[in-house]
Design a protein around this motif. Structure first.
Motif, PDB file in Angstrom:
ATOM      1  N   ILE A 122       0.849  -1.176   0.000  1.00 29.94           N
ATOM      2  CA  ILE A 122       0.000   0.000   0.000  1.00 29.94           C
ATOM      3  C   ILE A 122       0.890   1.234   0.000  1.00 29.94           C
ATOM      4  O   ILE A 122       1.849   1.325   0.775  1.00 29.94           O
ATOM      5  N   ARG A 123       0.597   2.155  -0.918  1.00 34.13           N
ATOM      6  CA  ARG A 123       1.396   3.373  -1.048  1.00 34.13           C
ATOM      7  C   ARG A 123       0.489   4.588  -0.867  1.00 34.13           C
ATOM      8  O   ARG A 123      -0.489   4.741  -1.588  1.00 34.13           O
ATOM      9  N   LEU A 124       0.827   5.426   0.096  1.00 29.92           N
ATOM     10  CA  LEU A 124       0.077   6.655   0.330  1.00 29.92           C
ATOM     11  C   LEU A 124       0.943   7.826  -0.111  1.00 29.92           C
ATOM     12  O   LEU A 124       2.011   8.062   0.443  1.00 29.92           O
ATOM     13  N   THR A 125       0.478   8.565  -1.092  1.00 27.46           N
ATOM     14  CA  THR A 125       1.261   9.688  -1.592  1.00 27.46           C
ATOM     15  C   THR A 125       0.863  11.001  -0.943  1.00 27.46           C
ATOM     16  O   THR A 125       1.573  11.997  -1.064  1.00 27.46           O
ATOM     17  N   ASN A 126      -0.269  11.008  -0.276  1.00 30.52           N
ATOM     18  CA  ASN A 126      -0.726  12.192   0.440  1.00 30.52           C
ATOM     19  C   ASN A 126      -1.104  11.774   1.854  1.00 30.52           C
ATOM     20  O   ASN A 126      -2.057  11.018   2.037  1.00 30.52           O
ATOM     21  N   PRO A 127      -0.379  12.244   2.869  1.00 32.38           N
ATOM     22  CA  PRO A 127      -0.632  11.777   4.238  1.00 32.38           C
ATOM     23  C   PRO A 127      -2.021  12.138   4.748  1.00 32.38           C
ATOM     24  O   PRO A 127      -2.560  11.466   5.636  1.00 32.38           O
ATOM     25  N   PHE A 128      -2.635  13.167   4.171  1.00 31.43           N
ATOM     26  CA  PHE A 128      -3.927  13.623   4.674  1.00 31.43           C
ATOM     27  C   PHE A 128      -5.086  12.750   4.202  1.00 31.43           C
ATOM     28  O   PHE A 128      -6.203  12.891   4.691  1.00 31.43           O
ATOM     29  N   VAL A 129      -4.831  11.856   3.236  1.00 29.15           N
ATOM     30  CA  VAL A 129      -5.899  10.989   2.775  1.00 29.15           C
ATOM     31  C   VAL A 129      -6.275   9.964   3.850  1.00 29.15           C
ATOM     32  O   VAL A 129      -7.409   9.494   3.906  1.00 29.15           O
ATOM     33  N   LEU A 130      -5.327   9.630   4.723  1.00 27.95           N
ATOM     34  CA  LEU A 130      -5.579   8.661   5.785  1.00 27.95           C
ATOM     35  C   LEU A 130      -6.139   9.378   7.008  1.00 27.95           C
ATOM     36  O   LEU A 130      -5.486  10.258   7.576  1.00 27.95           O
ATOM     37  N   ARG A 131      -7.329   8.980   7.445  1.00 29.36           N
ATOM     38  CA  ARG A 131      -7.991   9.683   8.542  1.00 29.36           C
ATOM     39  C   ARG A 131      -7.981   8.898   9.853  1.00 29.36           C
ATOM     40  O   ARG A 131      -8.655   9.294  10.803  1.00 29.36           O
ATOM     41  N   THR A 132      -7.260   7.800   9.895  1.00 20.15           N
ATOM     42  CA  THR A 132      -7.152   7.025  11.129  1.00 20.15           C
ATOM     43  C   THR A 132      -5.681   6.798  11.461  1.00 20.15           C
ATOM     44  O   THR A 132      -4.811   6.904  10.592  1.00 20.15           O
ATOM     45  N   VAL A 133      -5.435   6.461  12.710  1.00 19.17           N
ATOM     46  CA  VAL A 133      -4.063   6.246  13.176  1.00 19.17           C
ATOM     47  C   VAL A 133      -3.775   4.771  13.406  1.00 19.17           C
ATOM     48  O   VAL A 133      -2.710   4.253  13.045  1.00 19.17           O
ATOM     49  N   SER A 134      -4.728   4.093  13.982  1.00 18.87           N
ATOM     50  CA  SER A 134      -4.543   2.672  14.302  1.00 18.87           C
ATOM     51  C   SER A 134      -5.824   1.925  13.943  1.00 18.87           C
ATOM     52  O   SER A 134      -6.934   2.411  14.236  1.00 18.87           O
ATOM     53  N   PRO A 135      -5.645   0.769  13.291  1.00 18.27           N
ATOM     54  CA  PRO A 135      -4.439   0.084  12.828  1.00 18.27           C
ATOM     55  C   PRO A 135      -3.703   0.889  11.746  1.00 18.27           C
ATOM     56  O   PRO A 135      -4.279   1.746  11.105  1.00 18.27           O
ATOM     57  N   ALA A 136      -2.452   0.530  11.560  1.00 22.53           N
ATOM     58  CA  ALA A 136      -1.646   1.170  10.527  1.00 22.53           C
ATOM     59  C   ALA A 136      -1.997   0.579   9.161  1.00 22.53           C
ATOM     60  O   ALA A 136      -2.375  -0.593   9.061  1.00 22.53           O
ATOM     61  N   PRO A 137      -1.859   1.338   8.098  1.00 21.21           N
ATOM     62  CA  PRO A 137      -2.139   0.808   6.755  1.00 21.21           C
ATOM     63  C   PRO A 137      -1.316  -0.438   6.437  1.00 21.21           C
ATOM     64  O   PRO A 137      -1.805  -1.345   5.759  1.00 21.21           O
ATOM     65  N   GLN A 138      -0.094  -0.475   6.953  1.00 22.28           N
ATOM     66  CA  GLN A 138       0.756  -1.624   6.662  1.00 22.28           C
ATOM     67  C   GLN A 138       0.224  -2.920   7.278  1.00 22.28           C
ATOM     68  O   GLN A 138       0.631  -4.016   6.873  1.00 22.28           O
ATOM     69  N   ASP A 139      -0.670  -2.807   8.240  1.00 19.55           N
ATOM     70  CA  ASP A 139      -1.275  -4.006   8.833  1.00 19.55           C
ATOM     71  C   ASP A 139      -2.137  -4.771   7.830  1.00 19.55           C
ATOM     72  O   ASP A 139      -2.448  -5.950   8.039  1.00 19.55           O
ATOM     73  N   LEU A 140      -2.518  -4.093   6.749  1.00 21.43           N
ATOM     74  CA  LEU A 140      -3.324  -4.743   5.722  1.00 21.43           C
ATOM     75  C   LEU A 140      -2.481  -5.579   4.759  1.00 21.43           C
ATOM     76  O   LEU A 140      -2.998  -6.488   4.105  1.00 21.43           O
ATOM     77  N   VAL A 141      -1.189  -5.278   4.676  1.00 19.95           N
ATOM     78  CA  VAL A 141      -0.305  -5.964   3.739  1.00 19.95           C
ATOM     79  C   VAL A 141      -0.186  -7.446   4.117  1.00 19.95           C
ATOM     80  O   VAL A 141       0.016  -7.801   5.290  1.00 19.95           O
ATOM     81  N   GLY A 142      -0.344  -8.299   3.116  1.00 18.09           N
ATOM     82  CA  GLY A 142      -0.285  -9.742   3.343  1.00 18.09           C
ATOM     83  C   GLY A 142      -1.634 -10.355   3.666  1.00 18.09           C
ATOM     84  O   GLY A 142      -1.760 -11.578   3.726  1.00 18.09           O
ATOM     85  N   LYS A 143      -2.650  -9.520   3.865  1.00 19.40           N
ATOM     86  CA  LYS A 143      -4.003 -10.010   4.177  1.00 19.40           C
ATOM     87  C   LYS A 143      -4.817 -10.087   2.892  1.00 19.40           C
ATOM     88  O   LYS A 143      -4.686  -9.287   1.982  1.00 19.40           O
TER      89      LYS A 143
END
Length: 295
Positions: A26-47
């Motif tokens: 997962i690649r986020l090019t704009n930090p403001f697009v993500l509106r949550t802190v936890s879980p981290a986006p990287q937690d989705l990788v491999g799922k």
């Protein structure tokens, strides 16, 4: 803003492209697009993506381990399906999700950044994003009538209220009201049972017709032309153009960043609804009837 028909066709495509697939990156090019802190986006990788759904106008990707990625496109956000590992395509691209079969990119036109991503853990967190509106293609006319009359608003406002009805916005509410032959400013408290039934039938017919139209347009591929204004629409975005039923020029009410489009002959018995800006400017010169408008 993509509404119920558009989101439905997006979900059709996602079920073909990502259902059962594992997220590789997962690649986020704009930090403001993500509106949550936890879980981290990287937690989705491999799922793996094990379910797809919708909450109002939001798209929900359900992953293993009770994790969810919620995509809210807002007004100018769109999804693109590109080749595996596709490069980020300029400033308009806010995020990219890499799957084995391809890359899902979230883009947003313009300078305002309203589209968003939420990474959530568990159904309880997911439901907190649900404003509570009923599913309009699954509800009975009795439930529809209760929701419609639960608050006294104009029909236009009620149809687009996500707390009352799920997935209807500015564009399709205009089309629904035109099909029903009803004024957008009619108060819900003044609607007869017969009018509620006509509106219910028009709502279902309009949304189902557009879902099928958009599915046919996509022809099994990933939707590439998701837009608020379509040439096949009867009144939405058609200010000044002829109504397809009576050929009278379509009118509008402008407010904030939105506008309501309607046919004065088909929906308001010829009466022109007051546009806040123009009617205030013209005052006594504001025409009361469509007959007072040069065509």
């Amino acid at each position: 803003m993509p509404e119920l028909p558009d989101i439905t066709v997006y979900l059709d495509a996602l079920s073909t492209h990502v259902a059962g697939e594992g997220l590789e990156r997962i690649r986020l090019t704009n930090p403001f697009v993500l509106r949550t802190v936890s879980p981290a986006p990287q937690d989705l990788v491999g799922k793996r993506v094990i379910e797809l759904g919708r909450i109002g106008k939001r798209i929900v990707l359900g992953f293993e381990n009770d994790l969810f990625l919620v995509i809210h496109l807002m007004i100018a956000g769109r999804l693109k399906w590109l080749a595996p590992g596709a490069k980020i395509g300029g400033k308009a691209t806010l995020a990219a999700l890499d799957f084995p079969l391809g890359t899902l990119q979230l883009t947003e036109a313009g300078s305002k950044r309203r589209a968003s991503l939420h990474v959530l853990k568990g159904e309880q967190e997911l439901r907190q994003l649900d404003p509570g509106g009923i599913e309009v293609l699954e509800t009975t006319i009795e439930s529809f009538a209760r929701a419609l009359r639960s608050e006294n608003h104009t029909i236009k406002r009620s149809l687009t209220d996500p707390r009352l009805f799920s997935g209807i916005g500015n564009a399709y509410s205009d089309e629904i009201l035109h099909r029903a032959g009803m004024s957008p400013v009619l108060l819900t408290s003044r609607m007869s049972d017969g009018q509620v039934e006509v509106l219910y039938d028009a709502m279902r017919a309009t949304l189902l017709e557009w879902i099928e139209r958009l599915r046919h347009e996509a022809a099994g591929s990933f939707p590439a032309k998701v837009m608020a204004f379509r040439k096949e629409m009867a009144v939405h975005g058609k200010f000044g153009e002829p109504c397809p039923v009576c050929s009278t020029p379509v009118q509008r009410i402008v407010y904030a960043e939105n506008e309501t489009n309607y046919c004065a002959r088909c929906q308001t018995a010829g009466k022109l609804l007051a546009d806040r800006a123009l009617s205030k400017l013209l005052k006594s010169d504001w025409p009361k009837s469509i007959d007072g408008v040069d065509v």
